[in-house]
Every structure is written in C-alpha cells, then in structure tokens.
Scaffold this motif. Structure first.
Motif, mmCIF file in Angstrom:
data_model
loop_
_atom_site.group_PDB
_atom_site.id
_atom_site.type_symbol
_atom_site.label_atom_id
_atom_site.label_comp_id
_atom_site.label_asym_id
_atom_site.label_seq_id
_atom_site.Cartn_x
_atom_site.Cartn_y
_atom_site.Cartn_z
ATOM 1 N N ARG A 106 64.214 42.432 35.699
ATOM 2 C CA ARG A 106 64.890 43.088 36.828
ATOM 3 C C ARG A 106 64.411 42.601 38.185
ATOM 4 O O ARG A 106 64.791 43.155 39.207
ATOM 5 N N GLY A 107 63.588 41.594 38.220
ATOM 6 C CA GLY A 107 63.182 41.061 39.512
ATOM 7 C C GLY A 107 61.720 40.698 39.539
ATOM 8 O O GLY A 107 60.950 41.025 38.638
ATOM 9 N N GLY A 108 61.317 40.003 40.605
ATOM 10 C CA GLY A 108 59.947 39.544 40.739
ATOM 11 C C GLY A 108 59.069 40.547 41.458
ATOM 12 O O GLY A 108 59.397 41.716 41.621
ATOM 13 N N SER A 109 57.937 40.062 41.902
ATOM 14 C CA SER A 109 56.954 40.913 42.567
ATOM 15 C C SER A 109 57.411 41.277 43.973
ATOM 16 O O SER A 109 58.054 40.482 44.659
ATOM 17 N N LYS A 110 57.062 42.485 44.411
ATOM 18 C CA LYS A 110 57.428 42.967 45.734
ATOM 19 C C LYS A 110 56.214 43.403 46.541
ATOM 20 O O LYS A 110 56.322 44.264 47.399
ATOM 21 N N GLY A 111 55.085 42.830 46.264
ATOM 22 C CA GLY A 111 53.889 43.169 47.022
ATOM 23 C C GLY A 111 52.857 43.878 46.171
ATOM 24 O O GLY A 111 53.154 44.413 45.089
ATOM 25 N N ALA A 112 51.614 43.894 46.691
ATOM 26 C CA ALA A 112 50.521 44.493 45.939
ATOM 27 C C ALA A 112 50.704 45.993 45.758
ATOM 28 O O ALA A 112 50.413 46.547 44.693
ATOM 29 N N GLY A 113 51.191 46.686 46.801
ATOM 30 C CA GLY A 113 51.402 48.124 46.694
ATOM 31 C C GLY A 113 52.417 48.484 45.628
ATOM 32 O O GLY A 113 52.216 49.424 44.843
ATOM 33 N N PHE A 114 53.508 47.728 45.572
ATOM 34 C CA PHE A 114 54.527 47.973 44.555
ATOM 35 C C PHE A 114 53.971 47.716 43.156
ATOM 36 O O PHE A 114 54.264 48.467 42.222
ATOM 37 N N GLU A 115 53.176 46.654 43.017
ATOM 38 C CA GLU A 115 52.616 46.330 41.704
ATOM 39 C C GLU A 115 51.679 47.433 41.227
ATOM 40 O O GLU A 115 51.668 47.788 40.047
ATOM 41 N N ARG A 116 50.864 47.976 42.128
ATOM 42 C CA ARG A 116 49.958 49.054 41.734
ATOM 43 C C ARG A 116 50.731 50.297 41.323
ATOM 44 O O ARG A 116 50.403 50.950 40.326
#
Length: 302
Positions: A229-239
């Motif tokens: 559904r998509g790639g990474s969107k930043g460290a905050g989103f990943e956490r």
C-alpha cells in the motif's frame, strides 16, 4: 456515465500513482526477513515427511539418543570431533529419509548467528595469545582490577576457540534439526511425557510451537500489506505503524488462542497427548540407542 468518476470513463487515462520509494538495503532486508519467517515455520513443523528407517523408530528412543549426543557435543573439546558429529547427523538424515531441506536450513542460521557469538572470543581482550591480525593499536592501561593490552588483535588461540564454538553450535543444531525433522510433533511431546516430563510442560511447549508459527505468519501478512500500500512516510509514521501492528497481531493471535482453548475444553481435552498408534521398543530402538550412546561416548572422549 455521469455517475462514474472522470478517470474511469472511456477514453480517459487514469491518474498515475508514483511508485513507492525503495532502495537496495530495504529490499534486501525484506527478502531476508521473509526467508527467516519461512525457514522458522518450516523448522517448527512436524516431521511427517520422513520416510526412511528413522520414521519407524520410536520417538522415545530417538529423543534419548539425540539427548546423549547433545550432552556429548557440549563436553567435546576437539573441533575434529565436533565436525564429525555434524557430518554424522547429515549422513543419518540422508540415509534416514529425512527432508534435507529442513535440516539444511541450519546452515542458513549458523554462519550468521554463530559468528556473531564466536567473534568476541577471537579477540585479544577475551583470548590472549599470539596475534594473527592487528585490528587497532592504542595505549595499554588498566581500570581497577581490569587490564587491557596495547592493541586489539585476532589471536591464534582466539580463532581456535571461536572455531570450536561455531562447530559445537553447528553440531547441536544439526542434531536437534534431525530429531524434529524425523519425528512428528505429537509423538515428540508424548515421548517427553513418557520420560517423566510433566504434562503441563509438554502441552505448553506444543502449543507454543504452533502459535509461534501462526504469529510469524501473521506478522509477515501485516508487513506485506503495508508494503503493497505504499512506501515509508517518515520515522514518526513508521513508529506508529509498528506499534499499531504489534497491537493488531496480539489481538488476532489472542482471539485465535481463546477460540482454540474453548474448542479443546468443549471436547474434553485433559492435557495428555494421545496418538492413534503408540510406539513400542523393539530391535530397531535398541540398535539405535546402542549406536547413539557409542557415538556419544566417542564424541565426549575424543
């Protein structure tokens, strides 16, 4: 046609969606994690694929024999003996009709994790000796009762200790993989109970093996769903995504555990593993135990 969006009407080109950003490191990490999940699920599966003489030996005899060899492998000090034990496990697996794919997975984990554990033993602060390779030079000193040399090097004695540790790990894991690959899970838990292990322990161990497989597969499904559904969107989103995924996986597996528990209780499960055919000790079991104990004595004294 007026009710359809503009981009789905005939003659119009749908808007392009940018491909998710990716790099070689992330792709490599995803492939490695996928292999680990599949390998772990395969290793924790039952041993129903064995078709040779190992499949016809009682699980209690195999368990006793492998336990004796594992104790001997932990006591062995010569790398040659440990290498011979690992090779013997592979020869028995090949001759015993074991699925070699399961046993070969040992080699995909031992070099990485074994080297990580053995590498510090090869360095001069842990194993002093004749340096083979100097990695770093610095002034010698001490801090209280601790002293350190003037350089950080790989020593001859350290390489010997690291090699022995790596071979011992390989031998033990090969023997363990041989046992699990040639013995179905219920028979193995029943054999543990027959040797005096409490039923609560065997039941817990069996359920843990099953739920670890389900947990790994659920985590893989959640991770693949995110990637699709998509790639990474930043460290905050990943956490935030990692925390939400852990909660979702826990809730999913907890619901499944509750359903299985209620189903087992409703069917009168008492904690004892029952098999359709109970094993019996015969000539094959006696010969197998004699060979295993002889090998264990030779390994421990060699």
């Amino acid at each position: 046609m007026d009710l359809l969006p503009e981009w789905i009407q005939p003659g119009l080109v749908p808007p392009s969606t940018p491909a998710p950003a990716s790099n070689f490191a992330s792709r490599t990490a995803r492939r490695a994690l996928g292999r680990i999940v599949r390998a772990s699920a395969l290793l924790m599966g039952g041993g129903e694929t064995a078709e040779g003489f190992l499949a016809g030996i009682d699980a209690r005899a195999k368990l006793l024999g492998v336990l004796a060899l594992l104790v001997a492998a932990t006591l062995a000090r010569r790398p040659e003996s440990l290498a011979a034990a690992a090779g013997a496990a592979w020869v028995v697996a090949l001759a015993g009709g074991v699925n070699l794919r399961r046993v070969s997975l040992v080699l995909s984990f031992v070099p990485l994790f074994g080297l990580v554990l053995a590498l510090p033993a090869a360095l001069s602060p842990v194993t002093p000796g004749q340096p083979l390779l100097v990695l770093l030079r610095y002034p010698a000193g001490s801090w209280g009762p601790w002293h350190w040399p003037a350089d950080l090097s790989v020593t001859a004695g350290g390489v010997y200790v690291a090699l022995r540790l790596l071979l011992r790990t390989t031998a033990c894991l090969s023997l363990g993989a041989l046992l699990t690959a040639s013995t179905p899970g219920p028979a193995l838990w029943r054999a543990l109970g027959g040797l005096g292990v409490p039923a609560v322990f065997t039941m817990t161990a069996g359920m843990m093996a099953r739920y670890l497989d389900l947990l790994l597969r659920a985590a893989e499904e959640v991770h693949l769903a995110k990637i699709s559904r998509g790639g990474s969107k930043g460290a905050g989103f990943e956490r935030a995504w990692a925390a939400a995924s852990l909660g979702e996986i826990y809730q999913r597996t907890r619901r499944l555990a509750d359903e299985v528990t209620r189903a087992m209780v409703s069917r009168g499960f008492t904690g004892e593993v029952r098999l359709l055919k109970d094993g019996r000790f015969g000539v094959k079991e006696v010969l197998f135990l004699a060979a295993a104990f002889t090998g264990a004595v030779a390994l421990a004294l060699g």
